[in-house]
Design a protein around this motif. Structure first.
Motif, PDB file in Angstrom:
ATOM      1  N   ILE A 153     -81.709 -50.770 -41.060  1.00 46.23           N
ATOM      2  CA  ILE A 153     -82.589 -49.684 -41.535  1.00 46.23           C
ATOM      3  C   ILE A 153     -81.756 -48.524 -42.085  1.00 46.23           C
ATOM      4  N   GLN A 154     -80.618 -48.258 -41.459  1.00 41.99           N
ATOM      5  CA  GLN A 154     -79.826 -47.109 -41.868  1.00 41.99           C
ATOM      6  C   GLN A 154     -79.007 -47.374 -43.127  1.00 41.99           C
ATOM      7  N   TYR A 155     -78.436 -48.584 -43.268  1.00 40.44           N
ATOM      8  CA  TYR A 155     -77.532 -48.873 -44.391  1.00 40.44           C
ATOM      9  C   TYR A 155     -78.128 -49.841 -45.409  1.00 40.44           C
ATOM     10  N   GLY A 156     -79.239 -50.444 -45.126  1.00 38.46           N
ATOM     11  CA  GLY A 156     -79.877 -51.334 -46.086  1.00 38.46           C
ATOM     12  C   GLY A 156     -79.226 -52.686 -46.219  1.00 38.46           C
ATOM     13  N   ARG A 157     -78.410 -53.076 -45.292  1.00 35.44           N
ATOM     14  CA  ARG A 157     -77.760 -54.389 -45.316  1.00 35.44           C
ATOM     15  C   ARG A 157     -77.428 -54.797 -43.877  1.00 35.44           C
ATOM     16  N   PRO A 158     -77.273 -56.073 -43.637  1.00 30.41           N
ATOM     17  CA  PRO A 158     -76.906 -56.505 -42.280  1.00 30.41           C
ATOM     18  C   PRO A 158     -75.422 -56.248 -42.016  1.00 30.41           C
ATOM     19  N   PRO A 159     -75.033 -56.052 -40.779  1.00 34.09           N
ATOM     20  CA  PRO A 159     -73.613 -55.832 -40.471  1.00 34.09           C
ATOM     21  C   PRO A 159     -72.817 -57.125 -40.615  1.00 34.09           C
ATOM     22  N   SER A 160     -71.507 -56.982 -40.609  1.00 30.84           N
ATOM     23  CA  SER A 160     -70.633 -58.155 -40.717  1.00 30.84           C
ATOM     24  C   SER A 160     -70.688 -58.971 -39.425  1.00 30.84           C
ATOM     25  N   ALA A 161     -70.106 -60.150 -39.478  1.00 34.91           N
ATOM     26  CA  ALA A 161     -70.177 -61.055 -38.322  1.00 34.91           C
ATOM     27  C   ALA A 161     -69.380 -60.524 -37.139  1.00 34.91           C
ATOM     28  N   ARG A 162     -68.335 -59.726 -37.398  1.00 36.74           N
ATOM     29  CA  ARG A 162     -67.501 -59.205 -36.318  1.00 36.74           C
ATOM     30  C   ARG A 162     -67.802 -57.745 -35.994  1.00 36.74           C
ATOM     31  N   TRP A 163     -68.950 -57.250 -36.458  1.00 39.05           N
ATOM     32  CA  TRP A 163     -69.271 -55.845 -36.240  1.00 39.05           C
ATOM     33  C   TRP A 163     -69.464 -55.519 -34.766  1.00 39.05           C
ATOM     34  N   HIS A 164     -69.980 -56.473 -34.013  1.00 43.06           N
ATOM     35  CA  HIS A 164     -70.338 -56.209 -32.621  1.00 43.06           C
ATOM     36  C   HIS A 164     -69.134 -56.192 -31.689  1.00 43.06           C
ATOM     37  N   MET A 165     -67.941 -56.514 -32.168  1.00 43.37           N
ATOM     38  CA  MET A 165     -66.798 -56.635 -31.271  1.00 43.37           C
ATOM     39  C   MET A 165     -66.407 -55.284 -30.678  1.00 43.37           C
ATOM     40  N   LEU A 166     -66.284 -54.253 -31.504  1.00 44.75           N
ATOM     41  CA  LEU A 166     -65.903 -52.942 -30.983  1.00 44.75           C
ATOM     42  C   LEU A 166     -66.958 -52.336 -30.053  1.00 44.75           C
ATOM     43  N   PRO A 167     -68.251 -52.334 -30.436  1.00 38.44           N
ATOM     44  CA  PRO A 167     -69.236 -51.818 -29.477  1.00 38.44           C
ATOM     45  C   PRO A 167     -69.287 -52.615 -28.173  1.00 38.44           C
ATOM     46  N   ARG A 168     -69.116 -53.925 -28.254  1.00 41.44           N
ATOM     47  CA  ARG A 168     -69.162 -54.737 -27.029  1.00 41.44           C
ATOM     48  C   ARG A 168     -67.977 -54.411 -26.121  1.00 41.44           C
ATOM     49  N   THR A 169     -66.822 -54.144 -26.708  1.00 39.45           N
ATOM     50  CA  THR A 169     -65.663 -53.767 -25.891  1.00 39.45           C
ATOM     51  C   THR A 169     -65.894 -52.431 -25.197  1.00 39.45           C
ATOM     52  N   ASP A 204     -77.409 -58.137 -24.524  1.00 36.02           N
ATOM     53  CA  ASP A 204     -77.723 -58.887 -25.751  1.00 36.02           C
ATOM     54  C   ASP A 204     -78.971 -58.325 -26.430  1.00 36.02           C
ATOM     55  N   GLN A 205     -79.955 -57.918 -25.639  1.00 33.25           N
ATOM     56  CA  GLN A 205     -81.146 -57.310 -26.238  1.00 33.25           C
ATOM     57  C   GLN A 205     -80.800 -55.997 -26.948  1.00 33.25           C
ATOM     58  N   TYR A 206     -79.858 -55.243 -26.384  1.00 34.83           N
ATOM     59  CA  TYR A 206     -79.458 -53.996 -27.039  1.00 34.83           C
ATOM     60  C   TYR A 206     -78.800 -54.271 -28.384  1.00 34.83           C
ATOM     61  N   PHE A 207     -77.993 -55.315 -28.472  1.00 36.73           N
ATOM     62  CA  PHE A 207     -77.336 -55.604 -29.753  1.00 36.73           C
ATOM     63  C   PHE A 207     -78.337 -56.067 -30.790  1.00 36.73           C
ATOM     64  N   GLY A 208     -79.396 -56.748 -30.361  1.00 34.35           N
ATOM     65  CA  GLY A 208     -80.461 -57.064 -31.314  1.00 34.35           C
ATOM     66  C   GLY A 208     -81.120 -55.820 -31.859  1.00 34.35           C
ATOM     67  N   TYR A 209     -81.360 -54.843 -30.984  1.00 28.33           N
ATOM     68  CA  TYR A 209     -81.920 -53.558 -31.430  1.00 28.33           C
ATOM     69  C   TYR A 209     -80.925 -52.815 -32.327  1.00 28.33           C
ATOM     70  N   ALA A 210     -79.614 -52.869 -32.005  1.00 30.65           N
ATOM     71  CA  ALA A 210     -78.616 -52.156 -32.799  1.00 30.65           C
ATOM     72  C   ALA A 210     -78.479 -52.756 -34.193  1.00 30.65           C
ATOM     73  N   VAL A 211     -78.621 -54.079 -34.318  1.00 35.88           N
ATOM     74  CA  VAL A 211     -78.541 -54.718 -35.640  1.00 35.88           C
ATOM     75  C   VAL A 211     -79.708 -54.266 -36.514  1.00 35.88           C
ATOM     76  N   GLN A 212     -80.913 -54.202 -35.939  1.00 34.33           N
ATOM     77  CA  GLN A 212     -82.071 -53.722 -36.712  1.00 34.33           C
ATOM     78  C   GLN A 212     -81.879 -52.271 -37.143  1.00 34.33           C
ATOM     79  N   ASP A 213     -81.371 -51.434 -36.257  1.00 33.81           N
ATOM     80  CA  ASP A 213     -81.125 -50.033 -36.606  1.00 33.81           C
ATOM     81  C   ASP A 213     -80.078 -49.911 -37.712  1.00 33.81           C
ATOM     82  N   PHE A 214     -79.050 -50.794 -37.689  1.00 30.84           N
ATOM     83  CA  PHE A 214     -78.028 -50.774 -38.734  1.00 30.84           C
ATOM     84  C   PHE A 214     -78.618 -51.153 -40.082  1.00 30.84           C
TER      85      PHE A 214
END
Length: 543
Positions: free
Chosen positions: A68-84, A56-66
């Motif tokens: 910074i890179q794209y200038g917007r927050p990811p969608s609500a279901r963005w974490h499903m593929l990386p979590r799988t 869970d801590q890694y996904f918090g870091y990944a959301v911040q990196d996303f």
């Protein structure tokens, strides 16, 4: 990156390729796994010791990196593929993911010990199926966790029906009566095991009562023939691998009326192409039925096997249309989607069982014998209906002999003042405590009930003729209604008493015990009763 991480990514890639995953999906999984392993290397965390909190801590870091890179927050279901992808990677590294909950304190250890003993009892002693064990174990874990969080492990010794009611009140919101009845049934099994092992001093099983369920309280959902044709035509237009598979399944449902489990467990060995037959293993009876392979069904199966089914090692015919390619276990979502695509909206449920109901209705409308329709449906066939051509055959058949014994039984009950409720012979006995007061009897049955006193030639003649009043009393007795006694039959002299009626002969009664009169309707029972009594009178006169 460490050499161990490279080996893990290679092993993950080979595993996905072996399961016939799409190369694009394999590449995405490799990308997500590499990013996660880089994060672990920066934080100096071993992959064998990763916990769900660290993921869970890694996904918090990944959301911040996303962001910074794209200038917007990811969608609500963005974490499903990386979590799988991360779950599959950790399953390879640790062997089990997600890990079991940690046992902190003696209460958790005691709860896990009870669950292990209960699961072993269900599997070894009772021999239940895996699905039943999973449902019972979920309820046991939930109940024990709820009880231990409230009052601790020592509260089992003082468990009372008040605690059971509180748990049922907690589980009740959002559940229908059928689901709540299943909860009560599973909870009774848990409490029975706790009492059997001595953890509960009192057996609370009889006090765990679920909601009342009534047989056939809802009209089964079904489809018209035009609706089934529309669904088949719409699905046939889809020539994709998934469309070919769905069309073959719908053909099996519409043609044979099979159950969902019978279709999902259909194997390649069950289709005999030379003999043009289909072997079905029925779900409830575990019996095999051999059905003719119809032309439309055979062509649909051939199209799917040649053009739509992926090249996998599983022997089941119908597999998933996307990786992992395993046997299908559920058809509800597919059926619901195909009905919506065809614009068909059933009145009630919209799963695969509506096709089974529709097939049963078609067989009844086509006057198919009950034994044949029951055999095709995979249920225990009932007693076959008997066609009557003359009264000599009618006397020898067990169903109509049952009519004779029925009449004599009511005559004996009318003579005895101690029997005030109707009890049908054989298996059709009114259960104790199920009598209905006369005020609850419908008016048309109350008007047909004869007076409690009386009896004589007129009443005997009405009984012999099988008029509507007598048959109404018989129907009321069959339904378990508490009606008044029948009129007393006329007295017979000693010469007549020496000659027993053919209705009361041991052979007729023995045949009658093997029959079931529940399938006879009002006109048929009236006709049979009138003919049989006339035949009895002719025999006595000839004797």
């Amino acid at each position: 990156m460490l050499k161990l991480h490279d080996e893990l990514i290679t092993e993950l890639s080979n595993s996905l390729t072996t399961q016939n995953y799409n190369p694009v999906v394999v590449a995405n999984h490799r990308l997500y796994a590499r990013a996660f392993l880089d994060y672990l290397a920066e934080c100096d965390i071993q992959v064998e010791t990763v916990t769900p909190q660290q993921v869970d801590q890694y996904f918090g870091y990944a959301v911040q990196d996303f962001e910074i890179q794209y200038g917007r927050p990811p969608s609500a279901r963005w974490h499903m593929l990386p979590r799988t992808a991360i779950a599959k990677l950790l399953r390879l590294a640790q062997g089990n993911w997600p890990p079991d909950a940690e046992m902190i304190g003696p209460d958790d250890e005691h709860r896990h010990e009870i669950c292990r003993e209960y699961e072993a009892w269900l599997r070894e002693e009772r021999g239940l199926a895996s699905a039943s064990i999973a449902a019972l174990m979920w309820e046991a874990r939930n109940f024990l966790r709820w009880q231990f969080d409230r009052a601790g492990a020592a509260s089992l010794e003082t468990l009372s029906i008040v605690d059971i009611d509180l748990y049922m009140d907690m589980r009740a919101p959002g559940l229908r009566r059928k689901s709540l009845a299943d909860v009560a049934e599973r909870l009774r099994s848990v409490v029975r095991h706790l009492h059997r092992t001595g953890r509960i001093p009192t057996d609370l099983t009889p006090h765990i009562i679920g909601p009342m369920l009534y047989a056939y309280e809802d009209v089964p959902s079904t489809l018209e023939r035009s609706q089934i044709a529309a669904v088949l035509a719409t699905t046939q237009e889809d020539r994709s691998p998934r469309g070919l598979r769905d069309y073959a399944i719908l053909q099996l449902l519409a043609t044979y009326g099979l159950r969902e489990g019978e279709i999902c467990r259909l194997r390649l060995d069950d289709v005999d192409w030379r003999a043009e037959s289909l072997r079905i293993c029925h779900t409830k009876t575990n019996a095999y039925s051999y059905m003719p392979l119809m032309v439309t069904v055979g062509e649909a199966l051939l199209d799917y096997l040649r053009l739509g089914r992926p090249q996998v090692e599983v022997r089941e015919i119908f597999v998933r249309s996307c990786a992992p390619y395993i046997a299908m276990t559920n058809l509800y979502g597919m059926i619901r989607g195909r009905l919506a695509a065809a614009g068909v909206v059933p009145a009630g449920k919209r799963g695969p069982h509506v096709f089974r109901h529709a097939r049963a209705v078609e067989m009844l409308r086509a006057s198919v014998p009950q034994r044949s329709s029951a055999t095709c449906s995979g249920i225990d066939p009932p007693n076959p209906p008997i066609l009557i051509s003359n009264w000599q055959q009618m006397i020898s058949e067990p169903w109509h002999s049952r009519c004779l014994e029925w009449r004599c039984c009511h005559e004996r009950l009318a003579r005895s003042r101690s029997h005030r409720r109707r009890r049908l012979p054989g298996k059709i006995a009114v259960p104790a405590g199920k009598r209905t007061d006369i005020s609850l009897v419908p008016l048309h049955l109350r008007r047909c009930c004869p007076p409690a006193s009386g009896g004589g030639p007129a009443d005997a003649r009405r009984l012999a003729e099988g008029d509507a009043k007598t048959l109404a009393i018989v129907d009321a007795a069959q339904s378990g209604l508490h009606c008044r006694p029948l009129p007393r039959p006329p007295r017979r002299n000693r010469a007549d008493r020496r000659q027993p009626c053919c209705c009361t002969s041991p052979s007729v009664q023995r045949q009658a015990k093997q029959a079931d009169l529940a399938g006879l309707g009002f006109p048929e029972s009236r006709r049979i009763l009138g003919r049989v009594t006339t035949a009895c009178a002719l025999r006595q006169r000839a004797g």
